[in-house]
Scaffold this active site. Sequence first.
Site, mmCIF file in Angstrom:
data_model
loop_
_atom_site.group_PDB
_atom_site.id
_atom_site.type_symbol
_atom_site.label_atom_id
_atom_site.label_comp_id
_atom_site.label_asym_id
_atom_site.label_seq_id
_atom_site.Cartn_x
_atom_site.Cartn_y
_atom_site.Cartn_z
ATOM 1 N N CYS A 385 93.760 64.507 40.987
ATOM 2 C CA CYS A 385 94.951 64.157 41.206
ATOM 3 C C CYS A 385 94.914 62.892 41.919
ATOM 4 C CB CYS A 385 95.722 65.086 41.945
ATOM 5 S SG CYS A 385 97.489 65.276 41.739
ATOM 6 N N HIS A 512 94.713 69.617 38.506
ATOM 7 C CA HIS A 512 93.984 70.299 39.600
ATOM 8 C C HIS A 512 93.216 71.496 38.807
ATOM 9 C CE1 HIS A 512 95.766 68.648 43.154
ATOM 10 N NE2 HIS A 512 96.931 68.741 42.364
ATOM 11 N N GLU A 514 90.986 73.187 39.868
ATOM 12 C CA GLU A 514 90.405 74.168 40.804
ATOM 13 C C GLU A 514 91.570 75.443 40.677
ATOM 14 O OE1 GLU A 514 91.642 71.347 41.684
ATOM 15 O OE2 GLU A 514 92.877 71.206 43.400
#
Length: 536
Positions: A385, A512, A514
């Site tokens: 990001c 993202h 994650e």
Amino acid sequence: MPGTKWIFITGGVLSGLGKGLVSASIGKFLQSRGYNVVPVKCDGYLNVDPGTMNPVEHGEVFVLDDGGEVDMDFGHYERFLGVNCKFEWNLTSGKIFQSVINKERSGEYLGKTVQMIPHVTNEIKKRLHKIAREEDADSIVVEIGGTVGDMENMIFLEAVRQMRLDLPEKDSCLVHMTLVPWLKAVGEQKTKPTQHSVKELDSLGLEADVLIGRAENELDKKTKEKISLFCNVPEDHVISNPDVEQVYMIPLNLLEDGMESVISEELELSDRGHDMKKWRELVENLRNPEDSVKISICGKYTDLEDSYVSISEALKHCSAHTGCEVTCNYIETTEIEDGKKTVEESLDGADGVIIPGGFGSRGAEGKIDVAEYCRKNKVPILGICYGLQLMVAEFARNECGLSGANSSEVDKETAHPVIDILPEQKNIETKGGTMRLGGHETSLGEDTLAKEIYGTQEIRERFRHRYEVNPDYHPILEENGMVLSGWAKKENKIVQIVELDDHPFYFATQFHPEFTSTFENPSPVFMGFVRSCMMV
Ligand code: GLN
């Protein structure tokens, strides 16, 4: 299974004991018995959602596929259970009060005095039952944030009391988790805080069925006996939750201490075996690594590691699947921009670098320096990001001759706003749920690292941003060798991934990755990154 089974989880003595992990763990072994488990979290704060909170104060803001910004415990739920949670599963006092007040204004309670009981408690109960119905849940694990006795979560506890009264006895179970400190001077585990906490709970009309003792070590037999005697639960209903090296061990430890049979007994669950074999193998890999890499995470919220918890967990998922231990070193990039340290000193021989998401200008120049260093010295680098945005600014400055190129978030006056606000974001003034949020589709370019990593043409990942790579600069970036390898499927000008050839791993995502990594299914992006770090 007839009717939804409810497991309410409360906490006492201290916050930060890991109630979210215990909730996720209980959910996990129920799920491994084939039940459809729905995790719910009730938070006492008055923010509608945590999206507007500083991560250093509250930990990471977790983003769901539906665009909800939620408490970071949802990260644990998703990483353990592998389900896509929904924004509605996070009840906050802010959300509840907002809807009660809106109803009052629209005349829904006309003629009535609107009160905490029954109007607010009814709103909570209604929402919980709605989730059970809509999700067709076999089992709902409801975690009540905070500790018993806090003013903030009283109303949720009262709603739980009422629900327990309404539900058939064998359809709900209350698990209370407390701290059992070990007092060095006397060499024993002390149960008094637990006793007080259970008393507090009793005074609210809530009787715990199971007590979980967070302690440095397993609870001694004597400790369990004492807790049982003073807190009115059978001894086998007192469960140990000792410190662990890896949070993924918690479901296994709870199982070992009899948690599953106690819950099965409390809720009269049918006798089905669980299947935690894969989980167990992954935990073993995590605990017995054969290799190791060191990764630097460059940020400005590094004071509280919880602000990057999804990233450090995604790296652990990779460890479990590669057998390579990943150690993280957090770097404060303000020290680089203030000249206190060089990039080289900060990285201290790291095998790879992550520039995570972020906001505002502090630390940005330091991150740009790190990006330049990694690009030129062929250190594997993953930008996420804001990380992507600053990597693009660095590339524009140093490879495209665009001196002073920057994100307009950092420098409004920059001559080259290579990162600029998304058109749809220009006129948004309000805060909270207003960024480009949640899951969006991305199309991947042919013959790119992105395609190789994912092994498919189309992916869906989660976003949380206001800025993007400025479309006016796409041509010049590409002419100078930056590969724009992922594009938003609907809004086809938004760049979602950039990468460079001729580098072991230079890869950055506007999304993202994650947030979609789970223990059993790690993120392909993180796996690609860790594998390349293992090779350097
Ligand atoms: N501040 C940047 C933006 O709004 C990046 C946000 C982030 O990293 N999540 O686009």
